[in-house]
Write a protein that holds these residues in place. Sequence first.
Motif, PDB file in Angstrom:
ATOM      1  N   VAL A 121       0.890  -1.243  -0.032  1.00 18.65           N
ATOM      2  CA  VAL A 121       0.057  -0.063   0.121  1.00 18.65           C
ATOM      3  C   VAL A 121       0.777   1.147   0.103  1.00 18.65           C
ATOM      4  N   LEU A 125       0.887   4.342  -2.574  1.00 20.64           N
ATOM      5  CA  LEU A 125       0.592   5.955  -2.026  1.00 20.64           C
ATOM      6  C   LEU A 125       1.716   6.789  -2.435  1.00 20.64           C
ATOM      7  N   HIS A 135      -5.585   9.876  -1.594  1.00 20.94           N
ATOM      8  CA  HIS A 135      -6.657   8.952  -1.751  1.00 20.94           C
ATOM      9  C   HIS A 135      -7.899   9.437  -1.329  1.00 20.94           C
ATOM     10  N   LEU A 138      -8.837   5.731   2.011  1.00 15.45           N
ATOM     11  CA  LEU A 138      -8.155   4.488   2.268  1.00 15.45           C
ATOM     12  C   LEU A 138      -8.933   3.704   3.323  1.00 15.45           C
ATOM     13  N   LYS A 139      -8.962   2.259   3.000  1.00 17.03           N
ATOM     14  CA  LYS A 139      -9.682   1.584   3.971  1.00 17.03           C
ATOM     15  C   LYS A 139      -9.664   0.011   3.516  1.00 17.03           C
ATOM     16  N   ASN A 142     -11.343  -1.010   0.439  1.00 22.93           N
ATOM     17  CA  ASN A 142     -10.705  -0.532  -1.064  1.00 22.93           C
ATOM     18  C   ASN A 142      -9.399  -1.261  -1.151  1.00 22.93           C
ATOM     19  N   ILE A 143      -9.060  -2.260  -0.669  1.00 23.55           N
ATOM     20  CA  ILE A 143      -7.830  -3.097  -0.643  1.00 23.55           C
ATOM     21  C   ILE A 143      -8.164  -4.311  -1.306  1.00 23.55           C
ATOM     22  N   VAL A 153      -5.044  -1.380  -4.625  1.00 28.73           N
ATOM     23  CA  VAL A 153      -5.547  -0.169  -3.950  1.00 28.73           C
ATOM     24  C   VAL A 153      -6.833   0.314  -5.089  1.00 28.73           C
ATOM     25  N   ASP A 198      -3.542   9.901   4.304  1.00 34.45           N
ATOM     26  CA  ASP A 198      -3.430   8.572   3.675  1.00 34.45           C
ATOM     27  C   ASP A 198      -2.662   7.712   4.720  1.00 34.45           C
ATOM     28  N   LEU A 202      -3.743   4.377   6.706  1.00 35.87           N
ATOM     29  CA  LEU A 202      -2.788   3.249   6.646  1.00 35.87           C
ATOM     30  C   LEU A 202      -2.711   2.929   8.177  1.00 35.87           C
TER      31      LEU A 202
END
Length: 424
Positions: A121, A125, A135, A138-139, A142-143, A153, A198, A202
């Motif tokens: 990730v 980024l 982004h 980000l969660k 979404n990965i 991502v 972001d 993370l």
Amino acid sequence: MQAGERIADRYELTYPVGRGGMGQVWAGFDERLDRPVAIKFLRQLDVPEEERETAGKRFRREARATARLDHPGVPAVHDLGVHGEDLYLVMQLVPGIVLADHIAEQERLPVGEAASVAVQVCSVLMAAHAASLVHRDLKPQNIMITPSGVVKVLDFGVAALLGPAEASRLTATGRTLGTPAYIAPEQAQGGPVGPAADLYALGCIFFEMLGGNPPYEAANAPDLMRRHIDSPIPIITEYRSDVPEDLAHLIYCLLAKDPAERPGSAGEVRQLVAPFLDGDSPVPAAARTDHRSASASPLIAPFSVPPQQSQQNVGQLRAQARELAENERFVQAAEVLERALRLVPHGRGELLSTEVMALRVDLASLLMLAGDFRQARHAFQSLASDLAQSDGKQDLAEECRQQAIACQFELGESIDATGAVSIR
């Protein structure tokens, strides 16, 4: 939308894969280039009339933002257009498992696996921030983790340009973009949002991968956002004792309330996380459900249906595959035959039946025609091995061996002195 519907006289919808408040995502097939795709729709009629212009701009921005990121951790964008009243975005179809589902199944990930996800990730980024993109949402939902262990991502739908464009970001009045469980304090307060937001998200994801839950929880979104702003930073080692102290300290720093107190960049975070990679395969078992593996009978998956229905469905699927192949849609034809193989009995005796062997030979040939030489090689090798044990089928076994060798040549890999294929 329904299966079989065609978009732009090119994309055929196959099955729905997700739905949100204002749109939906379908798996589809690009008939022109013979490849599977994902098609994301913004359904204008589902958007409040006063927000349609903003939503449309944001949707187009997602397409452009994602297309700018030439990175293996970001799905490739193929097309953008209008279908009736709806906007659509055509992207690479990503197989695998959503990180949120994997965490739900495993509860807590091994430290090395969580580090592998975080490092990848960070790589995405780094590319996004270098392109002046944040982004902003980000969660774990979404990965994606693919069968080969590559992290993707998804959803740059609320990505904002850094610099002057931030002042005119495309948001509805009074609305904060982002997801409350992973939102940075400055974002929750409606302040300027930069790369540090972001990194905060993370940190929340890293905490959840190791601890099983996000760092903050509450009964509703406003309370949850207030917890991000005001509550003390939780320490992961209080929830899980086997997390190394240095890694726990890094997560604590990522969750700092003040953006200036977080690590300086995604590159710095990646460097700090790298020592915690354990060298084992980071691929979760649930992401390895790729029926094109190199095992003994790689293309057969258990599937139980009544014999009469099974026979009927297999015949229909073979006819469909034949029609697709005649139109040079080899990848799609191969997928249809794979479905047909799942419908037939898969005991050892049935694998050697004339009908099943014919299906397997056709499928291996389609994979070869589609240019998927590695999977075709595995399929031909498996066939050759099974046919060699069957009386009267030695000629076909030898033909499959030769096709496997042909695939090996196409892959540019070596063949030993006996003519056997050397797998690497």
